[in-house]
Design a protein around this motif. Structure first.
Motif, PDB file in Angstrom:
ATOM      1  N   ARG A 185       0.845  -1.190   0.000  1.00  0.00           N
ATOM      2  CA  ARG A 185       0.000   0.000   0.000  1.00  0.00           C
ATOM      3  C   ARG A 185       0.884   1.246   0.000  1.00  0.00           C
ATOM      4  NH1 ARG A 185      -3.094  -0.868   5.457  1.00  0.00           N
ATOM      5  NH2 ARG A 185      -0.933  -0.523   5.989  1.00  0.00           N
ATOM      6  N   PRO A 186       0.454   2.303  -0.657  1.00  0.00           N
ATOM      7  CA  PRO A 186       1.266   3.520  -0.669  1.00  0.00           C
ATOM      8  C   PRO A 186       1.570   4.035   0.728  1.00  0.00           C
ATOM      9  CG  PRO A 186      -0.480   3.666  -2.310  1.00  0.00           C
ATOM     10  CD  PRO A 186      -0.749   2.425  -1.512  1.00  0.00           C
ATOM     11  N   ASP A 187       0.613   3.891   1.659  1.00  0.00           N
ATOM     12  CA  ASP A 187       0.832   4.447   2.989  1.00  0.00           C
ATOM     13  C   ASP A 187       1.708   3.553   3.848  1.00  0.00           C
ATOM     14  OD1 ASP A 187      -0.977   2.420   3.347  1.00  0.00           O
ATOM     15  OD2 ASP A 187      -2.238   3.521   4.764  1.00  0.00           O
ATOM     16  N   SER A 188       2.111   2.364   3.358  1.00  0.00           N
ATOM     17  CA  SER A 188       2.979   1.505   4.145  1.00  0.00           C
ATOM     18  C   SER A 188       4.336   1.322   3.481  1.00  0.00           C
ATOM     19  CB  SER A 188       2.328   0.129   4.349  1.00  0.00           C
ATOM     20  OG  SER A 188       2.219  -0.547   3.113  1.00  0.00           O
ATOM     21  N   ILE A 189       4.610   2.207   2.516  1.00  0.00           N
ATOM     22  CA  ILE A 189       5.813   2.032   1.712  1.00  0.00           C
ATOM     23  C   ILE A 189       7.073   2.109   2.561  1.00  0.00           C
ATOM     24  CG2 ILE A 189       6.101   4.474   1.154  1.00  0.00           C
ATOM     25  CD1 ILE A 189       6.649   1.479  -1.230  1.00  0.00           C
ATOM     26  N   ASN A 190       7.047   2.816   3.683  1.00  0.00           N
ATOM     27  CA  ASN A 190       8.235   2.943   4.512  1.00  0.00           C
ATOM     28  C   ASN A 190       8.324   1.883   5.595  1.00  0.00           C
ATOM     29  OD1 ASN A 190       9.428   5.175   3.270  1.00  0.00           O
ATOM     30  ND2 ASN A 190       8.013   6.570   4.267  1.00  0.00           N
ATOM     31  N   CYS A 191       7.423   0.930   5.605  1.00  0.00           N
ATOM     32  CA  CYS A 191       7.463  -0.140   6.597  1.00  0.00           C
ATOM     33  C   CYS A 191       7.916  -1.443   5.953  1.00  0.00           C
ATOM     34  CB  CYS A 191       6.086  -0.335   7.246  1.00  0.00           C
ATOM     35  SG  CYS A 191       5.597   1.062   8.293  1.00  0.00           S
ATOM     36  N   ILE A 192       8.322  -2.347   6.781  1.00  0.00           N
ATOM     37  CA  ILE A 192       8.757  -3.657   6.319  1.00  0.00           C
ATOM     38  C   ILE A 192       7.537  -4.553   6.174  1.00  0.00           C
ATOM     39  CG2 ILE A 192       9.068  -4.594   8.650  1.00  0.00           C
ATOM     40  CD1 ILE A 192      11.654  -5.898   7.635  1.00  0.00           C
ATOM     41  N   ASP A 193       7.568  -5.470   5.201  1.00  0.00           N
ATOM     42  CA  ASP A 193       6.479  -6.429   5.101  1.00  0.00           C
ATOM     43  C   ASP A 193       7.048  -7.838   5.240  1.00  0.00           C
ATOM     44  OD1 ASP A 193       7.409  -7.299   2.589  1.00  0.00           O
ATOM     45  OD2 ASP A 193       6.146  -5.867   1.522  1.00  0.00           O
ATOM     46  N   GLN A 194       6.158  -8.835   5.234  1.00  0.00           N
ATOM     47  CA  GLN A 194       6.569 -10.184   5.560  1.00  0.00           C
ATOM     48  C   GLN A 194       7.502 -10.780   4.505  1.00  0.00           C
ATOM     49  OE1 GLN A 194       5.465 -11.090   8.636  1.00  0.00           O
ATOM     50  NE2 GLN A 194       7.078 -12.623   8.478  1.00  0.00           N
ATOM     51  N   VAL A 195       7.354 -10.371   3.263  1.00  0.00           N
ATOM     52  CA  VAL A 195       8.264 -10.847   2.224  1.00  0.00           C
ATOM     53  C   VAL A 195       9.689 -10.417   2.552  1.00  0.00           C
ATOM     54  CG1 VAL A 195       8.943 -10.538  -0.180  1.00  0.00           C
ATOM     55  CG2 VAL A 195       6.572 -10.967   0.378  1.00  0.00           C
ATOM     56  N   GLU A 196       9.852  -9.175   2.944  1.00  0.00           N
ATOM     57  CA  GLU A 196      11.184  -8.674   3.262  1.00  0.00           C
ATOM     58  C   GLU A 196      11.767  -9.366   4.488  1.00  0.00           C
ATOM     59  OE1 GLU A 196       9.752  -4.791   3.425  1.00  0.00           O
ATOM     60  OE2 GLU A 196       9.830  -4.501   1.261  1.00  0.00           O
ATOM     61  N   VAL A 197      10.909  -9.622   5.483  1.00  0.00           N
ATOM     62  CA  VAL A 197      11.379 -10.357   6.663  1.00  0.00           C
ATOM     63  C   VAL A 197      11.912 -11.729   6.256  1.00  0.00           C
ATOM     64  CG1 VAL A 197      10.668 -11.480   8.810  1.00  0.00           C
ATOM     65  CG2 VAL A 197       9.886  -9.169   8.318  1.00  0.00           C
ATOM     66  N   GLU A 198      11.170 -12.415   5.390  1.00  0.00           N
ATOM     67  CA  GLU A 198      11.592 -13.755   4.976  1.00  0.00           C
ATOM     68  C   GLU A 198      12.859 -13.702   4.137  1.00  0.00           C
ATOM     69  OE1 GLU A 198      10.411 -16.524   6.275  1.00  0.00           O
ATOM     70  OE2 GLU A 198       9.319 -15.045   7.442  1.00  0.00           O
ATOM     71  N   GLU A 199      13.042 -12.665   3.358  1.00  0.00           N
ATOM     72  CA  GLU A 199      14.268 -12.538   2.569  1.00  0.00           C
ATOM     73  C   GLU A 199      15.470 -12.293   3.490  1.00  0.00           C
ATOM     74  OE1 GLU A 199      13.469  -9.469  -0.228  1.00  0.00           O
ATOM     75  OE2 GLU A 199      12.426 -10.784  -1.627  1.00  0.00           O
ATOM     76  N   ILE A 200      15.272 -11.464   4.524  1.00  0.00           N
ATOM     77  CA  ILE A 200      16.346 -11.233   5.492  1.00  0.00           C
ATOM     78  C   ILE A 200      16.644 -12.512   6.266  1.00  0.00           C
ATOM     79  CG2 ILE A 200      16.989  -9.967   7.582  1.00  0.00           C
ATOM     80  CD1 ILE A 200      15.276  -7.625   6.485  1.00  0.00           C
ATOM     81  N   ARG A 201      15.588 -13.221   6.641  1.00  0.00           N
ATOM     82  CA  ARG A 201      15.780 -14.495   7.340  1.00  0.00           C
ATOM     83  C   ARG A 201      16.603 -15.465   6.482  1.00  0.00           C
ATOM     84  NH1 ARG A 201      13.027 -16.754  11.379  1.00  0.00           N
ATOM     85  NH2 ARG A 201      11.307 -15.286  11.135  1.00  0.00           N
ATOM     86  N   ALA A 202      16.259 -15.560   5.197  1.00  0.00           N
ATOM     87  CA  ALA A 202      16.975 -16.467   4.298  1.00  0.00           C
ATOM     88  C   ALA A 202      18.446 -16.083   4.202  1.00  0.00           C
ATOM     89  CB  ALA A 202      16.326 -16.459   2.918  1.00  0.00           C
TER      90      ALA A 202
END
Length: 411
Positions: A73-90
């Motif tokens: 969402r445009p209003d959440s562009i500066n927050c992390i989402d679950q895809v990014e968490v999983e990429e960092i975890r990997a």
């Protein structure tokens, strides 16, 4: 995980959310048998309405549940989402240094370019651009790990290890802010091990307090206090400072004391809070002004910010407000945006403690104007805003209501 059947993805995310099949079924209004059949692929999920309900219970983007990239969402562009968490975890779960025993490591990126990227990542963190940082971290982690592996046992090994240690610390700091405490602990712990190979005691010390911060976030304040104080005492002797300059050593030493004071406040130990803040204040006076050695933002002003933060933890709202109202405005304005916005969040809690709800709202809004991600992306800020809304008589002011809408907090 994109290639998994949807039932397997449901099982994966249910487990990640630490829900039993029974709890998950109860929240969906289904039977445990229904959940079991879905997860085993015996029962098909052919209604989008049910898929959306499942995504809602799992607090997950429905696109991720369907194996697709989520729509941000445009209003959440500066927050992390679950895809990014999983990429960092990997990226954190890679063990390339072991495979290097059996295969030649890949060509690493050039260290000068890596240094620029790591410096940029630190600044991105200190400007509270968490969404931007989260999207850059997986690649940065992989490249730093590759450099560390490929340059082992070479003249550049210490430099590569130093950069990887910094990247682990950046990841730990960002993940903790965003509520991913276990991953933050893992990244911080990795940072300690790598810093020892980098032969930099101050880097190891800063990695230690990242671990201590993660421990505090997980409710383990006492071991966090012990870790910070033990390492600070070692630095106090000057015997582990290596080639560090005195301002660098004092900055890291003072930062450890400040984090220790927060842990002591969390367990209600006022005497220790006073002692540690006094020690940090003495170190800051020796430095003479606010610095950012080892990315600590340490100096006299940051000591005052921690006086506010510890007072809030101890329930001393009036003290927190008084210290805030007597800050050196010019010195405060020179601090990095993350530090200042974090402080506004602490002061909001202080004003709430003394019943000045409108002032608490003002502080949250001020923090949001300065660094939106520090307010909109942090679970703690959501708690503070929820408390403010509960205690606001009548309808909240439009700016507060708008912030609540952006953060998904019910008015």
């Amino acid at each position: 995980m994109d290639e998994l059947p949807i039932g397997r993805r449901v099982a994966y995310w249910r487990t990640r959310r630490k829900m039993s099949q029974q709890v998950f079924a109860d929240r969906l209004g289904k039977s445990k048998s229904w959940v079991d059949k879905v997860e085993r692929g015996v029962r098909r999920l052919d209604k989008f309405s049910v898929v959306y309900e499942i995504a809602d219970v799992l607090q997950l983007d429905v696109q991720l549940l369907l194996g697709k990239d989520p729509q941000r969402r445009p209003d959440s562009i500066n927050c992390i989402d679950q895809v990014e968490v999983e990429e960092i975890r990997a990226a954190l779960e890679r063990y390339d240094q072991i495979s290097a025993f059996f295969h030649a490591p890949p060509e690493p990126p050039a260290l000068p370019e890596m240094r620029k990227a790591v410096g940029h990542a630190w600044l991105t963190y200190q400007h509270a651009k968490y969404g931007v940082l989260a999207r850059a971290l997986p690649k940065l982690l992989r490249e730093a790990q590759a450099a560390d592996t490929a340059l082992a046992n070479t003249a550049s090994s210490a430099g590569a290890a130093h950069l990887l240690g910094e990247v682990y610390q950046i990841a730990s700091s960002a993940l903790r802010k965003l509520g991913e405490h276990e991953l933050a602990w893992l990244a911080g712990d990795r940072g300690i091990a790598v810093a020892q190979r980098a032969d930099d005691p101050l880097l190891a010390a800063t990695a230690t307090y990242r671990v201590a911060l993660s421990l505090m976030s997980m409710g383990r304040a006492r071991p966090a206090l012990e870790v910070n104080v033990n390492i600070a005492n070692r630095l106090a002797s000057g015997g582990e400072s290596g080639e560090a300059t005195e301002p660098e050593r004092l900055s890291v030493y003072g930062a450890l004391l400040l984090q220790g004071s927060m842990a002591a406040a969390r367990i209600g130990d006022m005497a220790t809070v006073r002692d540690l803040l006094a020690g940090a204040d003495d170190a800051a006076r020796q430095i003479g002004g606010d610095q950012n050695h080892y990315w600590t933002s340490f100096g006299p002003t940051n000591v005052q910010l921690h006086r506010v933060a510890t007072a809030v933890e101890l329930g001393e709202g009036r003290l927190a407000v008084d210290v805030h109202e007597n800050l050196d405005v010019e010195a405060f304005s020179a601090l990095m945006p993350e530090r200042r916005a974090h402080h506004y969040l602490d002061v909001a809690r202080g004003y709430a403690l003394v019943g000045e709800v409108s002032k608490a709202s003002e502080m949250l809004l001020e923090g949001d104007r300065l660094a939106p991600s520090e307010i909109r992306c942090r679970p703690l800020a959501r708690e503070v805003l929820s408390d403010i809304l509960r205690r606001t008589r009548g309808a909240p002011p439009p700016p507060v209501a708008e912030l609540a809408e952006h953060m998904g907090v019910g008015v």
